[in-house]
Design a protein around this motif. Structure first.
Motif, mmCIF file in Angstrom:
data_model
loop_
_atom_site.group_PDB
_atom_site.id
_atom_site.type_symbol
_atom_site.label_atom_id
_atom_site.label_comp_id
_atom_site.label_asym_id
_atom_site.label_seq_id
_atom_site.Cartn_x
_atom_site.Cartn_y
_atom_site.Cartn_z
ATOM 1 N N MET A 77 0.853 -1.185 0.000
ATOM 2 C CA MET A 77 0.000 0.000 0.000
ATOM 3 C C MET A 77 0.886 1.230 0.000
ATOM 4 N N HIS A 78 1.661 1.354 -1.072
ATOM 5 C CA HIS A 78 2.713 2.361 -1.159
ATOM 6 C C HIS A 78 2.616 3.126 -2.475
ATOM 7 N N ALA A 79 1.397 3.242 -3.028
ATOM 8 C CA ALA A 79 1.216 3.781 -4.372
ATOM 9 C C ALA A 79 1.646 5.242 -4.500
ATOM 10 N N ALA A 80 1.620 6.000 -3.411
ATOM 11 C CA ALA A 80 2.026 7.399 -3.484
ATOM 12 C C ALA A 80 3.496 7.544 -3.816
ATOM 13 N N ASN A 81 4.264 6.483 -3.587
ATOM 14 C CA ASN A 81 5.701 6.520 -3.844
ATOM 15 C C ASN A 81 6.088 5.723 -5.086
ATOM 16 N N LEU A 82 5.699 4.449 -5.129
ATOM 17 C CA LEU A 82 6.087 3.587 -6.249
ATOM 18 C C LEU A 82 5.119 2.416 -6.349
ATOM 19 N N CYS A 83 4.689 2.138 -7.577
ATOM 20 C CA CYS A 83 3.777 1.021 -7.834
ATOM 21 C C CYS A 83 4.449 -0.028 -8.710
ATOM 22 N N PRO A 84 4.018 -1.268 -8.604
ATOM 23 C CA PRO A 84 4.461 -2.280 -9.559
ATOM 24 C C PRO A 84 3.751 -2.060 -10.887
ATOM 25 N N SER A 85 4.348 -2.534 -11.947
ATOM 26 C CA SER A 85 3.687 -2.513 -13.253
ATOM 27 C C SER A 85 3.021 -3.853 -13.497
ATOM 28 N N PRO A 86 1.905 -3.869 -14.232
ATOM 29 C CA PRO A 86 1.305 -5.146 -14.595
ATOM 30 C C PRO A 86 2.247 -5.947 -15.482
ATOM 31 N N ILE A 87 2.034 -7.244 -15.521
ATOM 32 C CA ILE A 87 2.930 -8.132 -16.263
ATOM 33 C C ILE A 87 2.997 -7.755 -17.736
ATOM 34 N N SER A 88 1.904 -7.278 -18.299
ATOM 35 C CA SER A 88 1.920 -6.891 -19.713
ATOM 36 C C SER A 88 2.905 -5.754 -19.962
ATOM 37 N N VAL A 89 3.023 -4.818 -19.018
ATOM 38 C CA VAL A 89 3.980 -3.724 -19.142
ATOM 39 C C VAL A 89 5.395 -4.239 -18.920
ATOM 40 N N GLN A 90 5.568 -5.123 -17.947
ATOM 41 C CA GLN A 90 6.884 -5.738 -17.727
ATOM 42 C C GLN A 90 7.369 -6.448 -18.984
ATOM 43 N N GLU A 348 -13.063 3.271 -3.074
ATOM 44 C CA GLU A 348 -13.724 2.241 -2.269
ATOM 45 C C GLU A 348 -12.742 1.615 -1.282
ATOM 46 N N LEU A 349 -11.551 1.286 -1.761
ATOM 47 C CA LEU A 349 -10.533 0.685 -0.889
ATOM 48 C C LEU A 349 -10.092 1.667 0.197
ATOM 49 N N ALA A 350 -9.850 2.920 -0.195
ATOM 50 C CA ALA A 350 -9.402 3.919 0.772
ATOM 51 C C ALA A 350 -10.477 4.175 1.825
ATOM 52 N N SER A 351 -11.739 4.213 1.404
ATOM 53 C CA SER A 351 -12.831 4.429 2.351
ATOM 54 C C SER A 351 -12.961 3.256 3.319
ATOM 55 N N ALA A 352 -12.838 2.035 2.791
ATOM 56 C CA ALA A 352 -12.910 0.850 3.647
ATOM 57 C C ALA A 352 -11.782 0.859 4.673
ATOM 58 N N ARG A 414 1.197 6.480 6.383
ATOM 59 C CA ARG A 414 0.562 6.669 5.079
ATOM 60 C C ARG A 414 0.411 5.327 4.380
ATOM 61 N N LEU A 415 -0.836 4.962 4.102
ATOM 62 C CA LEU A 415 -1.147 3.755 3.349
ATOM 63 C C LEU A 415 -1.953 4.153 2.122
ATOM 64 N N CYS A 416 -1.590 3.594 0.990
ATOM 65 C CA CYS A 416 -2.206 3.975 -0.281
ATOM 66 C C CYS A 416 -2.579 2.733 -1.079
ATOM 67 N N PRO A 417 -3.798 2.219 -0.909
ATOM 68 C CA PRO A 417 -4.222 1.028 -1.643
ATOM 69 C C PRO A 417 -4.477 1.342 -3.113
ATOM 70 N N HIS A 418 -4.273 0.304 -3.945
ATOM 71 C CA HIS A 418 -4.517 0.458 -5.383
ATOM 72 C C HIS A 418 -5.251 -0.781 -5.893
ATOM 73 N N ILE A 419 -5.459 -0.841 -7.196
ATOM 74 C CA ILE A 419 -6.304 -1.893 -7.766
ATOM 75 C C ILE A 419 -5.737 -3.293 -7.621
#
Length: 438
Positions: A77-90, A348-352, A414-419
């Motif tokens: 939950m670190h999207a504000a700093n760095l996210c992984p890329s999906p496998i298709s982008v990799q 939705e994730l952030a609200s939960a 700071r926690l930042c959930p993503h998809i």
């Protein structure tokens, strides 16, 4: 053909490889470099499967999570700093990087001009802009620097900033003001604002006839507060001022339409919420503002670039061509899901997360508004009696929860959930915080 692991084993003499190179290419795990052609096809087919789903429920988001190569025991939950890329982008990054390493000739690399234009066109459509208004730069910092250094400012001029701006859109203005003699004014907004009016009023009071530019973060990286960008841009223009929006925490997270927003400049990084390659970012310059902004870098290709809109801001020398090309692949991934769906899921994730922490841990203080119209995916909080840095360290070491510690006026976790997170992930994170806070 040797894989990257074979090469590194040989180069390092076969000694303690797992301690010397990243885990994704250590003998205990697999990465994109080890994928067979069949596995790469499977990764692409997953996107087709996602796009064919009619009912969007938790099983849908479980499927989306499969599009990433995250460690199963990691709660990222670190999207504000760095996210992984999906496998298709990799896959795209690896294939194109290998292509250049196998043939670095100018003839082979000519194809990247077309791939760069494809990325620009798709990025423009993704952001609600024209392709001539888009420059693909290295990151938000580089994009911000272009605006900071490119405007003609001098004695008698003022730049108005939000006091929660990132240093590249804050301290950078101080440095330039010291050299050129204009004034920097900072605007503070109420703690945990409840409505757009709460944050608009302080900016309105700060603008004067001397204000040349209003610049603010769309979503604060230190508090999680989201500003009403469209209304603030309109406010700046009604004052005869330009408007700049730092979109580091909204690009790829919120459904952004730049023409509708009305800003003159917008900046963002591909490696955060956009889920794209590192060393790629976006600089949007409204068509009418292109000629009023000087380029920071001038080099080979300038004569052509200067006649083609915002392209004059990306004459940056040798680039990571694979990363620039993979921007288009990332846009395709977002389009498969839909921008509005991504935004709704992040909220939705952030609200939960906020609601769960508030209910389970009495007295938890939130710097981030609970209201979704005043926040994005960034959640900053602190349970009573907790030390933010110690809590963040314990969350990662004991529970595999990856976040960050904030200091200063917004001290907290700071926690930042993503998809790539699920509701089950959110529950596990709440359990972990509750266990440590008690």
């Amino acid at each position: 053909m040797k894989t990257r692991r074979d090469f590194l084993n040989h180069a390092l003499g076969g000694v303690v490889v797992s301690a010397s190179i990243p885990s994704f290419i250590d003998p205990g795990s697999r990465g994109v470099a080890d994928m067979t052609p069949g596995e790469k096809v499977k990764a692409e087919n997953l996107l087709d499967k996602i796009s064919s789903v009619d009912v969007v429920d938790e099983s849908y988001w479980d499927l989306v999570k499969e599009a990433f190569s995250l460690k199963p025991d990691l709660l990222l939950m670190h999207a504000a700093n760095l996210c992984p890329s999906p496998i298709s982008v990799q896959n795209q990054l690896w294939d194109l990087t290998l292509d250049v390493d196998q043939d670095a000739s100018a003839q082979n690399r000519r194809k990247f001009s077309g791939l760069q234009e494809k990325s620009r066109t798709m990025l423009a459509g993704f952001l609600g802009a024209n392709s001539n208004e888009i420059a693909i730069v290295r990151n938000t910092s580089a994009a911000n620097a272009t605006v900071v250094n490119g405007l003609d400012l001098g004695p008698g001029d003022e730049v108005v900033l939000w006091d929660q701006n990132h240093p590249t859109n804050s301290i950078s203005w101080d440095v330039r003001a010291e050299r050129y003699g204009f004034k920097v004014k900072r605007v503070g907004t109420p703690v945990n604002p409840k409505s757009p009016e709460d944050v608009i009023r302080p900016f309105q009071d700060a603008l004067t006839s001397k204000t040349r530019l209003l610049s603010f973060s769309h979503v604060s990286n230190i508090s999680g507060v989201k500003l009403p960008a469209k209304r603030l841009c309109a406010l700046a223009h009604s004052n005869g001022s330009l408007a700049m929006v730092d979109g580091a925490q909204s690009f790829g997270c919120l459904d952004v339409d730049l023409h509708d927003m009305g800003c003159d400049f917008y900046t963002g990084s591909a490696h955060k919420w956009f889920l794209g390659p590192r060393e790629a970012g976006v600089l949007y310059v409204r068509g009418s503002a292109v000629n009023n902004l000087w380029a920071t870098h001038v080099g080979v290709g300038w004569e052509n670039a200067v006649r083609n809109g915002a392209r004059k801001f990306e004459v940056l020398g040798q680039r990571d061509d694979a990363a620039v090309a993979a921007v288009a692949t990332t846009v395709r991934f977002h389009e498969t899901l839909g921008e509005q769906r991504v935004e709704a899921r992040v909220l939705e994730l952030a609200s939960a997360l906020k609601n769960g922490l508030g209910k389970r841990i009495s007295g938890t203080h939130f710097h981030t508004p609970l209201e979704t119209d005043m926040s994005g995916g960034v959640v900053v909080f602190l349970p009573p009696g907790s030390d933010a840095r110690s809590l963040v360290t314990a969350l990662y070491e004991q529970y595999g929860v990856a976040g960050a510690a904030m200091g200063g006026a917004f001290t907290g976790v700071r926690l930042c959930p993503h998809i790539y997170n699920t509701m089950e992930d959110v529950e596990r994170v709440i359990d972990a915080v509750e266990s440590l806070a008690s």
